[in-house]
Design a protein around this motif. Structure first.
Motif, PDB file in Angstrom:
ATOM      1  N   UNK A  78       0.769  -1.125  -0.127  1.00 55.91           N
ATOM      2  CA  UNK A  78       0.106  -0.114  -0.141  1.00 55.91           C
ATOM      3  C   UNK A  78       0.890   1.178  -0.122  1.00 55.91           C
ATOM      4  N   UNK A  79       2.015   1.373   0.859  1.00 59.91           N
ATOM      5  CA  UNK A  79       2.605   2.381   0.919  1.00 59.91           C
ATOM      6  C   UNK A  79       3.420   2.522  -0.388  1.00 59.91           C
ATOM      7  N   UNK A  80       4.048   1.410  -1.107  1.00 60.04           N
ATOM      8  CA  UNK A  80       4.477   1.592  -2.387  1.00 60.04           C
ATOM      9  C   UNK A  80       3.728   2.365  -3.286  1.00 60.04           C
ATOM     10  N   UNK A  81       2.598   1.668  -3.343  1.00 55.98           N
ATOM     11  CA  UNK A  81       1.519   2.020  -4.539  1.00 55.98           C
ATOM     12  C   UNK A  81       1.113   3.650  -4.332  1.00 55.98           C
ATOM     13  N   UNK A  82       1.230   4.045  -3.033  1.00 54.36           N
ATOM     14  CA  UNK A  82       0.804   5.575  -2.937  1.00 54.36           C
ATOM     15  C   UNK A  82       1.916   6.346  -3.580  1.00 54.36           C
ATOM     16  N   UNK A  83       3.057   6.087  -3.718  1.00 52.91           N
ATOM     17  CA  UNK A  83       4.221   6.925  -4.129  1.00 52.91           C
ATOM     18  C   UNK A  83       4.727   6.527  -5.485  1.00 52.91           C
ATOM     19  N   UNK A  84       4.066   5.360  -6.105  1.00 54.58           N
ATOM     20  CA  UNK A  84       4.462   4.540  -7.315  1.00 54.58           C
ATOM     21  C   UNK A  84       3.919   5.601  -8.663  1.00 54.58           C
ATOM     22  N   UNK A  85       4.999   5.809  -9.500  1.00 51.05           N
ATOM     23  CA  UNK A  85       4.458   6.690 -10.480  1.00 51.05           C
ATOM     24  C   UNK A  85       3.990   5.845 -11.530  1.00 51.05           C
ATOM     25  N   UNK A  86       4.288   4.508 -11.721  1.00 49.52           N
ATOM     26  CA  UNK A  86       3.846   3.805 -13.104  1.00 49.52           C
ATOM     27  C   UNK A  86       2.321   3.130 -12.666  1.00 49.52           C
ATOM     28  N   UNK A  87       2.008   2.335 -13.555  1.00 47.60           N
ATOM     29  CA  UNK A  87       0.799   1.454 -13.649  1.00 47.60           C
ATOM     30  C   UNK A  87       1.112   0.096 -12.697  1.00 47.60           C
ATOM     31  N   UNK A  88      -0.195  -0.372 -12.024  1.00 48.17           N
ATOM     32  CA  UNK A  88      -0.045  -1.755 -11.334  1.00 48.17           C
ATOM     33  C   UNK A  88      -1.185  -2.291 -11.426  1.00 48.17           C
ATOM     34  N   UNK A  89      -0.818  -3.604 -12.109  1.00 52.70           N
ATOM     35  CA  UNK A  89      -2.150  -4.475 -12.080  1.00 52.70           C
ATOM     36  C   UNK A  89      -2.122  -5.513 -11.335  1.00 52.70           C
ATOM     37  N   UNK A  90      -3.105  -5.738 -10.387  1.00 52.61           N
ATOM     38  CA  UNK A  90      -3.311  -6.843  -9.337  1.00 52.61           C
ATOM     39  C   UNK A  90      -4.305  -7.964  -9.663  1.00 52.61           C
ATOM     40  N   UNK A  91      -4.021  -9.364  -9.854  1.00 47.01           N
ATOM     41  CA  UNK A  91      -4.597 -10.422 -10.079  1.00 47.01           C
ATOM     42  C   UNK A  91      -4.874 -10.968  -8.779  1.00 47.01           C
ATOM     43  N   UNK A  92      -6.249 -11.069  -8.345  1.00 43.42           N
ATOM     44  CA  UNK A  92      -6.402 -11.926  -7.028  1.00 43.42           C
ATOM     45  C   UNK A  92      -7.778 -12.474  -7.211  1.00 43.42           C
ATOM     46  N   UNK A  93      -7.829 -13.432  -6.424  1.00 46.33           N
ATOM     47  CA  UNK A  93      -9.025 -14.257  -6.043  1.00 46.33           C
ATOM     48  C   UNK A  93      -9.610 -13.657  -4.683  1.00 46.33           C
ATOM     49  N   UNK A  94      -8.789 -12.995  -4.025  1.00 49.61           N
ATOM     50  CA  UNK A  94      -9.223 -12.534  -2.726  1.00 49.61           C
ATOM     51  C   UNK A  94      -9.955 -11.077  -2.819  1.00 49.61           C
ATOM     52  N   UNK A  95     -11.278 -11.170  -2.459  1.00 47.34           N
ATOM     53  CA  UNK A  95     -12.151  -9.834  -2.709  1.00 47.34           C
ATOM     54  C   UNK A  95     -11.348  -8.730  -1.897  1.00 47.34           C
ATOM     55  N   UNK A  96     -11.163  -9.143  -0.729  1.00 44.07           N
ATOM     56  CA  UNK A  96     -10.435  -8.346   0.373  1.00 44.07           C
ATOM     57  C   UNK A  96      -9.281  -7.339  -0.240  1.00 44.07           C
ATOM     58  N   UNK A  97      -8.380  -8.256  -0.701  1.00 44.91           N
ATOM     59  CA  UNK A  97      -6.927  -7.782  -1.335  1.00 44.91           C
ATOM     60  C   UNK A  97      -7.593  -6.702  -2.380  1.00 44.91           C
ATOM     61  N   UNK A  98      -8.615  -6.904  -3.163  1.00 45.62           N
ATOM     62  CA  UNK A  98      -9.064  -6.340  -4.392  1.00 45.62           C
ATOM     63  C   UNK A  98      -9.557  -4.697  -3.578  1.00 45.62           C
ATOM     64  N   UNK A  99     -10.419  -5.016  -2.953  1.00 44.92           N
ATOM     65  CA  UNK A  99     -10.987  -3.951  -2.395  1.00 44.92           C
ATOM     66  C   UNK A  99     -10.140  -2.812  -1.523  1.00 44.92           C
ATOM     67  N   UNK A 100      -9.153  -3.547  -0.849  1.00 44.00           N
ATOM     68  CA  UNK A 100      -8.205  -2.682   0.080  1.00 44.00           C
ATOM     69  C   UNK A 100      -7.071  -1.969  -0.985  1.00 44.00           C
TER      70      UNK A 100
END
Length: 253
Positions: A78-100
């Motif tokens: 979460x901390x990395x993504x807040x300051x990350x300048x590029x695009x991030x794609x998350x693949x997950x079966x965990x709805x909690x991970x996706x929501x957060x």
């Protein structure tokens, strides 16, 4: 492949920082085959963050981790993504991970990606059966529209008042387990209050999962999740339950 940039001193410093971040300092010289699945997962994070990658593809990034380490790494990400300048794609079966972690989300069904939505729009109105199930809804019934404000949920044997006018052609209705509400007194179908009998009670870690169905009918069970103290206060073999119209999700397919 991820490569740290900068001069040798800068690269070594960046590698040391990320090894320490993921509790891998003592394993810095180990070969991949010498690492456990969880350590390999953490090492992959360290390599990514030591580089200047413009796109991150995170495919089930926490799948090999125990709950505590999974949560710790999720906070780091979460901390990395807040300051990350590029695009991030998350693949997950965990709805909690996706929501957060995600701001936009899309469901992949049979190899085809459905249109992306904002996170909140996807969870509040999934629109398709696949999206409804993947976002964690446990209660789904085949349904048909009776008029602009009512649908018949065939599996539950309930005629329900609904808030949504769309879609016009309804194939399924869904309701999340924690949106059901207890009501005192007799049933009142016109107000979406139905007499339900308790088929089973399952104790979970912090709640009860109460399996209910329309009283006197051979209907499919509906999962109702509520805090332990709340269930203990109302526990009864038959009780009146309210189905909030605005929480009933309608699906065309």
């Amino acid at each position: 492949r991820f490569v740290a940039k900068g001069n040798r001193q800068e690269r070594e410093q960046r590698v040391r920082e990320n090894l320490a971040r993921f509790d891998l300092t003592e394993l810095g010289n180990a070969y991949p085959m010498e690492l456990s699945g969880g350590q390999q997962q953490r090492a992959a994070f360290a390599r990514i963050l030591a580089s200047d990658a413009k796109i991150l593809l995170l495919d089930e990034p926490f799948s090999a981790l125990d709950h505590y380490l999974k949560w710790k790494l999720e906070l780091e990400l979460r901390e990395v993504l807040k300051s990350y300048g590029g695009a991030a794609v998350l693949v997950s079966h965990d709805r909690g991970e996706v929501y957060r972690l995600a701001s936009r989300a899309a469901v992949i069904e049979r190899g085809q990606m459905q249109p992306p939505h904002t996170r909140d729009a996807l969870f509040e109105n999934p629109q398709t059966l696949a999206a409804t199930l993947l976002t964690g809804c446990k209660n789904v019934s085949k349904a048909e529209r009776l008029d602009a404000h009512r649908v018949r949920a065939a599996d539950w044997q309930l005629d329900l008042t609904v808030a949504a006018r769309e879609p016009q052609s309804v194939a399924y209705a869904g309701l999340r387990a924690h949106f059901l509400e207890y009501r005192e007194g007799a049933e009142d179908p016109a107000r979406n209050i139905f007499s339900m009998e308790v088929a089973d009670v399952i104790e979970d870690t912090f709640s009860y999962l109460v399996m209910i169905r329309r009283a006197g009918r051979q209907a499919s069970c509906i999962r109702w999740e509520l805090p332990k103290a709340e269930w203990r206060a109302i526990k009864a073999p038959v009780l009146s339950v309210y189905f909030p119209p605005e929480k009933i999700m309608l699906m065309e397919s």
